[in-house]
Design an enzyme around this catalytic site. Sequence first.
Site, PDB file in Angstrom:
ATOM      1  N   LYS A  43       0.802  -1.221   0.000  1.00 23.73           N
ATOM      2  CA  LYS A  43       0.000   0.000   0.000  1.00 23.73           C
ATOM      3  C   LYS A  43       0.842   1.281   0.000  1.00 23.73           C
ATOM      4  O   LYS A  43       0.317   2.365  -0.242  1.00 23.73           O
ATOM      5  CB  LYS A  43      -0.967   0.011   1.189  1.00 23.73           C
ATOM      6  CG  LYS A  43      -1.945  -1.146   1.199  1.00 23.73           C
ATOM      7  CD  LYS A  43      -2.863  -1.195   0.018  1.00 23.73           C
ATOM      8  CE  LYS A  43      -3.999  -0.235   0.140  1.00 23.73           C
ATOM      9  NZ  LYS A  43      -5.109  -0.564  -0.790  1.00 23.73           N
ATOM     10  N   SER A 274      -2.496 -12.503   3.057  1.00 18.15           N
ATOM     11  CA  SER A 274      -2.865 -12.287   1.646  1.00 18.15           C
ATOM     12  C   SER A 274      -1.748 -12.765   0.725  1.00 18.15           C
ATOM     13  O   SER A 274      -2.007 -13.210  -0.397  1.00 18.15           O
ATOM     14  CB  SER A 274      -3.244 -10.827   1.363  1.00 18.15           C
ATOM     15  OG  SER A 274      -2.160  -9.964   1.597  1.00 18.15           O
TER      16      SER A 274
HETATM   17  C1  LIG Z   1      -2.485  -7.279   3.457  1.00 14.39           C
HETATM   18  C2  LIG Z   1      -3.108  -6.756   2.211  1.00 14.39           C
HETATM   19  N1  LIG Z   1      -3.088  -7.523   1.110  1.00 14.39           N
HETATM   20  C3  LIG Z   1      -3.667  -7.126  -0.040  1.00 14.39           C
HETATM   21  C4  LIG Z   1      -4.298  -5.899  -0.135  1.00 14.39           C
HETATM   22  C5  LIG Z   1      -4.998  -5.549  -1.429  1.00 14.39           C
HETATM   23  O1  LIG Z   1      -4.574  -4.410  -2.043  1.00 14.39           O
HETATM   24  P1  LIG Z   1      -5.537  -3.527  -2.944  1.00 14.39           P
HETATM   25  O2  LIG Z   1      -6.246  -2.586  -2.023  1.00 14.39           O
HETATM   26  O3  LIG Z   1      -4.620  -2.818  -3.875  1.00 14.39           O
HETATM   27  O4  LIG Z   1      -6.494  -4.436  -3.641  1.00 14.39           O
HETATM   28  C6  LIG Z   1      -4.326  -5.066   0.984  1.00 14.39           C
HETATM   29  C7  LIG Z   1      -4.988  -3.771   0.955  1.00 14.39           C
HETATM   30  O5  LIG Z   1      -5.072  -3.040   1.918  1.00 14.39           O
HETATM   31  C8  LIG Z   1      -3.725  -5.499   2.183  1.00 14.39           C
HETATM   32  O6  LIG Z   1      -3.751  -4.741   3.305  1.00 14.39           O
END
Ligand SMILES: Cc1ncc(COP(=O)(O)O)c(C=O)c1O
Length: 309
Positions: A43, A274
């Site tokens: 981010k 994630s």
């Molecule tokens: C840990 C984590 N993974 C993935 C994402 C996904 O990113 P995006 O908001 O660009 O879809 C986020 C978004 O905040 C996140 O905090």
Amino acid sequence: MKAASTLELITRTPLLHLDKLSGTGKGKIYGKLEYLQPGGSVKDRAALQIIKDAYQSGRLSKGQTVVEMTSGNMGAGLALVCRQFGNPFIAVMSKGNSPERLKILHAFGAEIVLTEQVDGGPGMVTGKDIEQASRIARELAEEKNAFYVDQFNNPSSITAHFETTGPEIWNDLNNIDVFIASIGTAGTFTGTAKYLKSKNRNIVCIAVEPQNTAILKTGRVLNPRHIIQGTSYGLVPPHWNSALADDIITVDDQEVERVTKQLSYEQGLYVGYSSGANVAAAIKYLEKNNAAINIATILCDTGYKYTDL
Ligand SMILES: Cc1ncc(COP(=O)(O)O)c(C=O)c1O
């Protein structure tokens, strides 16, 4: 590598062949090490672009307060970027996010407003929790005459990934066949997929969702709770562009947990859930398509941000 400022460290992350998780076939999984960014997550890219664009368009001025609803990662990015630009930052965050995220926000000098959960739980923030935090953030921004970032609707996060993540992956791996990413605001997926498809429209772009919160794949939410913090809030994010998604792969909490642990034990990469979800989806794709293909995915944030990792 030499850098003249902290902001210069944002972007240009390494792309690593995950040799311990790619299996024994000819296909290879590459992870983009976004957890190495100064704020500890992908981010940072969106945070920097949003603040730069807000200054450029005159919506933000020196010393003006910035407010945003965050699951912690955008907050960390904004906190450190705002400090470098000389803007106070207030993070509005659901209580369901881990205490580690709170600690990091404090360390970067953010003011924090915590909001009650509606139907989530510790470590599990739902769409309703997010809606409530967003409403409170918007009201606070109005009250303080602050710049409200509004990451779910702010197009600068797509620009960030179109201009940086996409080109970096393409330059490091120009024989890329597949790109895989989980979806929070969808900024990462949409910006990167759009760039990669502009270079080669045959690159297969795949989103990842939790099995029971697969609203993009099925249109339904069976259960809003899952362990992939920062993603899949059971709503269709405004940045989501289904035309860019060739497929959506679903993963369950057990496999996400297993692969996240494998990333640290076996590959030496201490990352969050994630990242595990993305790699779990890549492994599934390789198992189905056993060929000499190159898959790039995102290792979104550091494991230090989680209580149970
Ligand atoms: C840990 C984590 N993974 C993935 C994402 C996904 O990113 P995006 O908001 O660009 O879809 C986020 C978004 O905040 C996140 O905090």
